[in-house]
Write an enzyme that holds these catalytic residues in place. Structure first.
Site, PDB file in Angstrom:
ATOM      1  N   ASP A 221      37.898  37.625  41.161  1.00 57.41           N
ATOM      2  CA  ASP A 221      38.212  38.960  41.706  1.00 57.41           C
ATOM      3  C   ASP A 221      37.116  39.390  42.688  1.00 57.41           C
ATOM      4  O   ASP A 221      37.401  39.894  43.779  1.00 57.41           O
ATOM      5  CB  ASP A 221      38.276  40.007  40.587  1.00 57.41           C
ATOM      6  CG  ASP A 221      39.335  39.725  39.532  1.00 57.41           C
ATOM      7  OD1 ASP A 221      40.329  40.449  39.499  1.00 57.41           O
ATOM      8  OD2 ASP A 221      39.176  38.761  38.749  1.00 57.41           O
TER       9      ASP A 221
ATOM     10  N   THR B 201      44.934  39.634  36.615  1.00 54.54           N
ATOM     11  CA  THR B 201      43.691  39.062  36.062  1.00 54.54           C
ATOM     12  C   THR B 201      43.851  38.710  34.584  1.00 54.54           C
ATOM     13  O   THR B 201      43.307  37.703  34.125  1.00 54.54           O
ATOM     14  CB  THR B 201      42.514  40.053  36.265  1.00 54.54           C
ATOM     15  OG1 THR B 201      42.384  40.304  37.658  1.00 54.54           O
ATOM     16  CG2 THR B 201      41.203  39.488  35.749  1.00 54.54           C
TER      17      THR B 201
HETATM   18 MG    MG Z   1      43.174  42.960  40.584  1.00 54.81          MG
END
Ligand code: MG
Ligand code: AMP
Ligand code: MG
Length: 333
Positions: A54, A125
């Site tokens: 990320d 995620t």
């Molecule tokens: Mg994200």
């Protein structure tokens, strides 16, 4: 007209650049997974995670966009003040992907100062980390607990770059870094772009079946209101999958009719790109009450009144009316 000249409309240059940048972000996401060191950090709670993928993907996206479009306002998921340094990769502005879009006439004179870009460097995620844990926990590629092929969770991961002006989502990129994972040796990843009233590329849009109603929603952030809303629309089938980007992909591919999420968990970076691509394809996205989701630079990041999207715009108001009033009242702006 060459995209390298300033004479090309800003939106054309921004879409083509964002396609190339999203491809690079997808490569970063795959490289972090391959390295086997995710660097997981908890954000708001244990089910709200951030990984090295990320962080690195966001730095690449924001650094690259900011370098080429310095006056654009960019809001990324991972930090309040986005990192604008270089990511060790340079966008080749002389070799941008060809994007067969036509800039809507009212946006031909769009200026950088009028644009807000919402970036979710890695949507899904939860599924990315679960795929990783599954893969490295000796189950030979199958998650015993979930009864799923570990790699199938990677299909839920997307990179999202959403372009807004005047508070409206006007263009978007959805990149799927693991598309085609079932085809060993084949090229991984694909990128879908859309411009509202300006075109769409990267996939062939399909309409969902007429004989049944399929709803898609969260698999990892359910709640009683989420479930009450789903039950009220009486679906024949419910697809619980990760990521706002992935759910909108299901609408685009004709695999679901509606994305119903009666929860305040989604943020503007989750919905801006998917909304623009969906609306370029003839669908529609609003909050759960049927109101426009605003994308001005100063709006709260959270979509506190949920998400309701349909593949076919005409089906939206019928489904919106089926959402119970107590669910709508429960979600306050
Ligand atoms: Mg994200
Ligand atoms: P999901 O459909 O659960 O995969 O969620 C779509 C997007 O919204 C993802 O980026 C999630 O991280 C985010 N999201 C949804 N619900 C929550 C929540 N309760 N807390 C944090 N993030 C959420
Ligand atoms: Mg997200």
């Amino acid at each position: 007209m060459s995209l390298t000249t300033q004479a090309a409309p800003l939106l054309n240059r921004l879409i083509a650049s964002s396609v190339a940048i999203a491809n690079q972000a997808g490569k970063i996401i795959r490289d972090v997974m391959k390295k086997g060191e995710l660097g997981i950090v908890e954000k708001e709670h244990a089910n709200d995670l951030q990984t090295e993928a990320d962080r690195a993907a966001q730095q690449c996206i924001i650094g690259s966009l900011a370098k080429q479009f310095p006056k654009i306002k960019i809001i990324g998921e991972e930090e309040d003040e986005p990192e604008r340094e270089s990511c060790g990769w340079t966008l080749d502005v002389n070799n941008l992907p060809s994007v067969a879009m036509s800039c809507p006439p009212h946006l031909l004179a769009l200026k950088e100062e009028e644009v807000v870009v919402w970036v979710d460097p890695l949507d899904g995620t939860s599924e990315y980390t679960q795929a990783f844990q599954c893969w490295f926990s000796g189950h030979q590629g199958v998650c015993k607990q979930l009864g799923l092929e570990c790699q199938s969770l990677l299909d839920h991961v997307t990179v999202l770059i959403g372009i807004a002006t005047g508070g409206k989502a006007i263009g978007g990129i959805i990149h799927q870094p693991y598309y085609n994972y079932k085809n060993p040796g084949g090229e991984l990843g694909r990128t879908i772009w859309g411009v509202v009233d300006g075109g769409l590329g990267g996939l062939v849009v399909a309409k969902p079946p007429k004989e049944k109603m399929i709803v898609t929603t969260t698999r990892s952030h359910s709640s009683s209101t989420v479930n009450d809303a789903i039950a009220a629309v009486k679906p024949d089938e419910v697809l619980r999958v990760g990521g706002a980007g992935h759910k909108v992909m299901l609408l685009l591919e004709g695999l679901a009719h509606a994305y119903v999420f009666a929860s305040p968990g989604c943020k503007k970076w989750d919905t801006c790109a998917p909304q623009a691509v969906l609306e370029a394809a003839g669908g529609i996205m609003t909050d759960i009450k049927g109101e426009q989701i605003p994308y001005h630079a100063n709006v709260p990041h959270r979509n506190s009144t949920g998400v309701l999207a349909t593949a076919i715009a005409d089906e939206h108001s019928k489904i919106s009316q089926m959402i119970p009033q107590h669910v709508k009242d429960n979600l306050k702006a």
